[in-house]
Design an enzyme around this catalytic site. Structure first.
Site, PDB file in Angstrom:
ATOM      1  N   LEU A  65       0.842  -1.208   0.000  1.00 29.38           N
ATOM      2  CA  LEU A  65       0.000   0.000   0.000  1.00 29.38           C
ATOM      3  C   LEU A  65       0.876   1.256   0.000  1.00 29.38           C
ATOM      4  CD1 LEU A  65      -2.528  -1.472   2.558  1.00 29.38           C
ATOM      5  CD2 LEU A  65      -3.063  -0.850   0.190  1.00 29.38           C
ATOM      6  N   PRO A  66       0.271   2.433  -0.279  1.00 22.85           N
ATOM      7  CA  PRO A  66       1.101   3.635  -0.424  1.00 22.85           C
ATOM      8  C   PRO A  66       1.877   4.043   0.845  1.00 22.85           C
ATOM      9  CG  PRO A  66      -1.050   3.978  -1.431  1.00 22.85           C
ATOM     10  CD  PRO A  66      -1.125   2.670  -0.694  1.00 22.85           C
ATOM     11  N   THR A  96       6.442   0.728   1.769  1.00 27.99           N
ATOM     12  CA  THR A  96       7.465   1.545   2.428  1.00 27.99           C
ATOM     13  C   THR A  96       6.738   2.507   3.360  1.00 27.99           C
ATOM     14  OG1 THR A  96       8.874   1.426   0.483  1.00 27.99           O
ATOM     15  CG2 THR A  96       9.371   3.153   2.075  1.00 27.99           C
ATOM     16  N   LYS A 173      15.471   0.174   4.914  1.00 27.62           N
ATOM     17  CA  LYS A 173      15.004   0.740   3.631  1.00 27.62           C
ATOM     18  C   LYS A 173      15.218   2.267   3.608  1.00 27.62           C
ATOM     19  CE  LYS A 173      12.304   1.412  -0.030  1.00 27.62           C
ATOM     20  NZ  LYS A 173      12.652   1.045  -1.373  1.00 27.62           N
ATOM     21  N   LYS A 248       9.430  11.058  -0.806  1.00 23.36           N
ATOM     22  CA  LYS A 248       8.705  10.369   0.278  1.00 23.36           C
ATOM     23  C   LYS A 248       9.697   9.598   1.168  1.00 23.36           C
ATOM     24  CE  LYS A 248       6.072   6.209   1.131  1.00 23.36           C
ATOM     25  NZ  LYS A 248       5.530   4.950   0.625  1.00 23.36           N
TER      26      LYS A 248
HETATM   27  P1  NAD Z   1       0.689   2.567  -6.242  1.00 26.49           P
HETATM   28  O1  NAD Z   1       0.120   3.869  -5.838  1.00 26.49           O
HETATM   29  O2  NAD Z   1       0.912   2.261  -7.689  1.00 26.49           O
HETATM   30  O3  NAD Z   1      -0.212   1.371  -5.633  1.00 26.49           O
HETATM   31  C1  NAD Z   1      -0.847   1.401  -4.386  1.00 26.49           C
HETATM   32  C2  NAD Z   1      -2.186   0.675  -4.546  1.00 26.49           C
HETATM   33  O4  NAD Z   1      -2.822   0.610  -3.270  1.00 26.49           O
HETATM   34  C3  NAD Z   1      -3.165   1.402  -5.487  1.00 26.49           C
HETATM   35  O5  NAD Z   1      -3.590   0.524  -6.501  1.00 26.49           O
HETATM   36  C4  NAD Z   1      -4.311   1.837  -4.566  1.00 26.49           C
HETATM   37  O6  NAD Z   1      -5.582   1.817  -5.199  1.00 26.49           O
HETATM   38  C5  NAD Z   1      -4.204   0.781  -3.478  1.00 26.49           C
HETATM   39  N1  NAD Z   1      -4.836   1.165  -2.211  1.00 26.49           N
HETATM   40  C6  NAD Z   1      -4.700   2.313  -1.504  1.00 26.49           C
HETATM   41  N2  NAD Z   1      -5.415   2.260  -0.357  1.00 26.49           N
HETATM   42  C7  NAD Z   1      -6.014   1.033  -0.343  1.00 26.49           C
HETATM   43  C8  NAD Z   1      -6.879   0.378   0.574  1.00 26.49           C
HETATM   44  N3  NAD Z   1      -7.272   0.968   1.703  1.00 26.49           N
HETATM   45  N4  NAD Z   1      -7.305  -0.876   0.274  1.00 26.49           N
HETATM   46  C9  NAD Z   1      -6.900  -1.486  -0.876  1.00 26.49           C
HETATM   47  N5  NAD Z   1      -6.091  -0.906  -1.789  1.00 26.49           N
HETATM   48  C10 NAD Z   1      -5.651   0.340  -1.521  1.00 26.49           C
HETATM   49  O7  NAD Z   1       2.066   2.428  -5.434  1.00 26.49           O
HETATM   50  P2  NAD Z   1       3.294   1.443  -5.763  1.00 26.49           P
HETATM   51  O8  NAD Z   1       4.260   2.121  -6.669  1.00 26.49           O
HETATM   52  O9  NAD Z   1       2.766   0.097  -6.091  1.00 26.49           O
HETATM   53  O10 NAD Z   1       3.994   1.412  -4.316  1.00 26.49           O
HETATM   54  C11 NAD Z   1       3.495   0.646  -3.235  1.00 26.49           C
HETATM   55  C12 NAD Z   1       4.476   0.748  -2.085  1.00 26.49           C
HETATM   56  O11 NAD Z   1       5.750   0.260  -2.514  1.00 26.49           O
HETATM   57  C13 NAD Z   1       4.711   2.184  -1.591  1.00 26.49           C
HETATM   58  O12 NAD Z   1       4.829   2.178  -0.206  1.00 26.49           O
HETATM   59  C14 NAD Z   1       6.018   2.574  -2.279  1.00 26.49           C
HETATM   60  O13 NAD Z   1       6.735   3.557  -1.554  1.00 26.49           O
HETATM   61  C15 NAD Z   1       6.753   1.242  -2.283  1.00 26.49           C
HETATM   62  N6  NAD Z   1       7.782   1.113  -3.316  1.00 26.49           N
HETATM   63  C16 NAD Z   1       7.540   1.538  -4.585  1.00 26.49           C
HETATM   64  C17 NAD Z   1       8.546   1.402  -5.546  1.00 26.49           C
HETATM   65  C18 NAD Z   1       8.312   1.845  -6.975  1.00 26.49           C
HETATM   66  O14 NAD Z   1       9.288   1.936  -7.724  1.00 26.49           O
HETATM   67  N7  NAD Z   1       7.080   2.115  -7.379  1.00 26.49           N
HETATM   68  C19 NAD Z   1       9.786   0.825  -5.212  1.00 26.49           C
HETATM   69  C20 NAD Z   1       9.990   0.362  -3.910  1.00 26.49           C
HETATM   70  C21 NAD Z   1       8.977   0.520  -2.966  1.00 26.49           C
END
Ligand code: NAD
Length: 299
Positions: A65-66, A96, A173, A248
């Site tokens: 999740l975000p 994260t 991390k 972030k």
């Molecule tokens: P994203 O925004 O693409 O995906 C998050 C998903 O969570 C969305 O589809 C959203 O609809 C869903 N969501 C939000 N609240 C919700 C709830 N209450 N119930 C169900 N679903 C819900 O983000 P992402 O890029 O997939 O990143 C996810 C996590 O991974 C973050 O914490 C980010 O910091 C971490 N991360 C991302 C990357 C990257 O390169 N994108 C790399 C390492 C870590």
């Protein structure tokens, strides 16, 4: 077939859930976004109507999740997943988030007799798709052994680390990404000085890689356009790893430094650099775009 509830199917979670399906897991999926859910259902997952519904009957619960507030609202409280799970269920959160919230989640999970681990990832969307993510895990050794069995479907087994106790995954991390930001900025500054004084950035990069300035940004992510095939710099700084995500992560690292009474001055300055890029409207560009603001010839 072992079953897993997967909550949060975004840029990272979507491909990770698909890798679990490929590895033979039965996946019960939930996301607030219908499009994200439909994509994973098309790959073989079962659509759930809520996080609690997804978790019902699952051997393992996984979230991507975000931020901390989303994980807390899904897992904790009267409406949360924790209170619906049978004792001993393994719950992994790979989002994260801040270490303090991760520790709260550990505490709440312990209260419900669950095995919880914070398991944030490194590697980005490409590694999520390829199933080569690194995982840094916080929690007990016993939970780690169980977690590793799940995580190896989404990552490289030799890159699945037991970082330490509750929250240690999130600390590792945040510290890693703070260091990444600092060496990326330093690499850009060094290349800008070289270019302004007539050096070819490709030649200078080779020199630094063979010398004591060698680092990951030079090795696999050269920020000067065209020096390295496949690096975001050569694709007009399309991500890659977005400025918004780096900002972030630096926020989390700097908050942690403050709570730990560490004067992480370079981490703070890196936070200022990435916030300023966001203010310039570059939040969705790759984090190596800092190169463009330093080198006049790239302007
Ligand atoms: P994203 O925004 O693409 O995906 C998050 C998903 O969570 C969305 O589809 C959203 O609809 C869903 N969501 C939000 N609240 C919700 C709830 N209450 N119930 C169900 N679903 C819900 O983000 P992402 O890029 O997939 O990143 C996810 C996590 O991974 C973050 O914490 C980010 O910091 C971490 N991360 C991302 C990357 C990257 O390169 N994108 C790399 C390492 C870590």
């Amino acid at each position: 077939m072992p079953s897993i509830a997967f909550i949060g199917l975004g840029n990272m979670g979507g491909p990770m859930a698909k890798n679990l399906l490929n590895a033979g897991w039965s996946v019960s999926a939930f996301d607030l976004s219908e499009a994200a859910l439909a994509d994973v259902v098309a790959a073989g997952a079962t659509a759930a109507t809520s996080a609690v519904n997804a978790a019902s009957g699952a051997d393992v619960v996984f979230s991507m999740l975000p931020a901390g507030k989303h994980v807390k609202s899904v897992m904790m409280g009267d409406e949360g997943v924790f209170q619906t799970l049978p004792a001993g269920t393994l719950v992994l959160d790979a989002s994260t988030i801040d270490a303090a919230t991760a520790r709260e989640l550990h505490e709440a999970a312990r209260g419900a007799s669950l095995a919880f681990m914070d398991t944030p990832v490194s590697g980005g969307v490409a590694a999520a798709q390829a199933g080569t993510l690194a995982f840094m895990c916080g929690g007990t050794g016993e939970a780690f052994l169980r977690a590793k069995d799940v995580l190896k479907a989404m990552g490289n087994e030799e890159k699945i680390f037991h970082a330490g106790p509750d929250g240690a995954g999130q600390v590792a991390k945040a510290a890693n990404n703070m260091l990444l930001a600092i060496h990326m900025i330093g690499t850009c500054e060094a290349l800008a000085i070289g270019a302004a004084n007539g050096l070819d950035p490709a030649v200078q990069s080779e020199i630094m890689k063979a010398s004591s300035g060698n680092n990951w940004s030079l090795q696999v992510y050269n920020p000067w356009p065209g020096v390295m095939e496949g690096a975001p710099a050569g694709n007009d700084y399309k991500p890659g790893f977005m400025v918004d995500l780096m900002a972030k992560d630096l926020g989390l690292a700097n908050e942690l430094a403050e709570q730990s009474d560490i004067d992480a001055d370079f981490g703070k300055r890196a936070g200022d650099v990435y916030r300023s890029l966001q203010e310039q409207g570059l939040g969705r560009d790759d984090f190596s775009i800092v190169m463009k603001s330093l080198a006049k010839s790239l302007g």
